[in-house]
Scaffold this active site. Sequence first.
Site, PDB file in Angstrom:
ATOM      1  CG  HIS A  92       7.912 -16.706   4.701  1.00 48.57           C
ATOM      2  ND1 HIS A  92       8.852 -17.716   4.689  1.00 48.57           N
ATOM      3  CD2 HIS A  92       6.761 -17.245   4.265  1.00 48.57           C
ATOM      4  CE1 HIS A  92       8.267 -18.830   4.271  1.00 48.57           C
ATOM      5  NE2 HIS A  92       7.000 -18.574   4.001  1.00 48.57           N
ATOM      6  CG  ASN A 130      11.459 -20.475   4.213  1.00 51.40           C
ATOM      7  OD1 ASN A 130      11.304 -21.171   5.219  1.00 51.40           O
ATOM      8  ND2 ASN A 130      11.139 -20.893   3.006  1.00 51.40           N
ATOM      9  CE  LYS A 131      11.533 -13.831   2.357  1.00 50.66           C
ATOM     10  NZ  LYS A 131      10.580 -14.442   1.670  1.00 50.66           N
ATOM     11  CG  ASN A 132      18.686 -13.716   6.700  1.00 51.00           C
ATOM     12  OD1 ASN A 132      18.200 -14.518   5.893  1.00 51.00           O
ATOM     13  ND2 ASN A 132      19.945 -13.343   6.653  1.00 51.00           N
TER      14      ASN A 132
END
Length: 375
Positions: free
Chosen positions: A184, A186-188
């Site tokens: 997603h 927002n993930k790293n």
Amino acid sequence: MSSFLPFTRPSIDEETIAAVAGVLRSGWLTTGPKAKEFEAALSAHCGGRPVRVCNSGTVTMEIALRLAGIGPDDEVITTPLSWVATAGVILTVGAKPVFVDIDPITRNIDLDKVAAAITPKTRAIIPVDLAGLPVDRDKLYAIAPSYTLRVIEDAAQSFGASWKGKPIGSSFGNDSDFVSFSFHPNKNITTGEGGALVLPADIDPAACERMRLQGVRRFDEDGMDVEVLGGKANLTDIAAAIGLGQLKRLEEFTARRKHLARRYFECFNPGLGCMLPLKDFENSNWHMFQILLPPGCDRGRLIVAMRERGIGIGVHYPAMHLFTLYRKLGYKEGDFPQAEQAGRRTITLPLFPSMLDSDVERVCSALINALKSLA
Ligand SMILES: *Cc1c(COP(=O)(O)O)cnc(C)c1O
């Protein structure tokens, strides 16, 4: 006045944009050579374990539960302090989520409390590496050895983190089980939307591929059969091209996040009465920098006060068992006091690779200001 600082923002470079354009021009957009290449690169990152990519992290956990044969009448243990997907997938396959309270220091599931929640119906445990801080893998696999109790590591937030020097996703002992990643935005690392599932030794990767695409088994050029119901969860080559561009920069991203987290510890005013996260610079990938506000502080007003000062704040997460869906299953206030406490007081401060050192200082002084304005 400097521009608004969101709590997170993806870093997409020109090379990745060009690679996506290349896929768009190639004539092959859906799952194809880029998805295969991405799977191979992820597998290399996970010590050679088999990895299959899907179109979300959520669906990889649902597929893992189905591949492990978990369904109605089964119980699955998890944490109440996570994104709703973690318990949602348990309900999706018809099983019952059984919550276990968190450890207030790590804010991850308290593994010492898991044994007491195990019943003859318990089939699996889904631990979550909240904010990128890994759950103790040695303790975890001591509770659930050799696939007797299945493990689905919800590593949506811990891609790039490690446990005792090995990347999360690799094998910790002979019987490491499923590991789920999310990409997603927002993930790293991101693929726009997407996820990956690392498979245990007793699961045939072809079975995972069938689950991901309508249950279809192809046995030669013109023969096919459907033996199980599959869904539609394959990742496009467009998304995989983004993922390949992101994966190249994983080390750089993680190093930058660690640096910024260190700056937070250096800049933070200890007199504010906030509780800082566990200072782990060995294992965590610093997916988020979360603090607990002083007891009694009005979080809603603080978020508004920070927004007025140009800073975006996240809330990850309110304790899940208090949502209507879970209250209907019988969960109530007071069931998991540590998760409830953290869920009420937690805020996520901005932290992402392209953030500047001076942004950390800006957040810290805005926080002092905003807290004062509420008093
Ligand atoms: C993001 C996230 C998921 C779900 O991932 P999607 O790719 O959005 O489906 C699951 N669990 C946790 C802990 C997450 O942070």
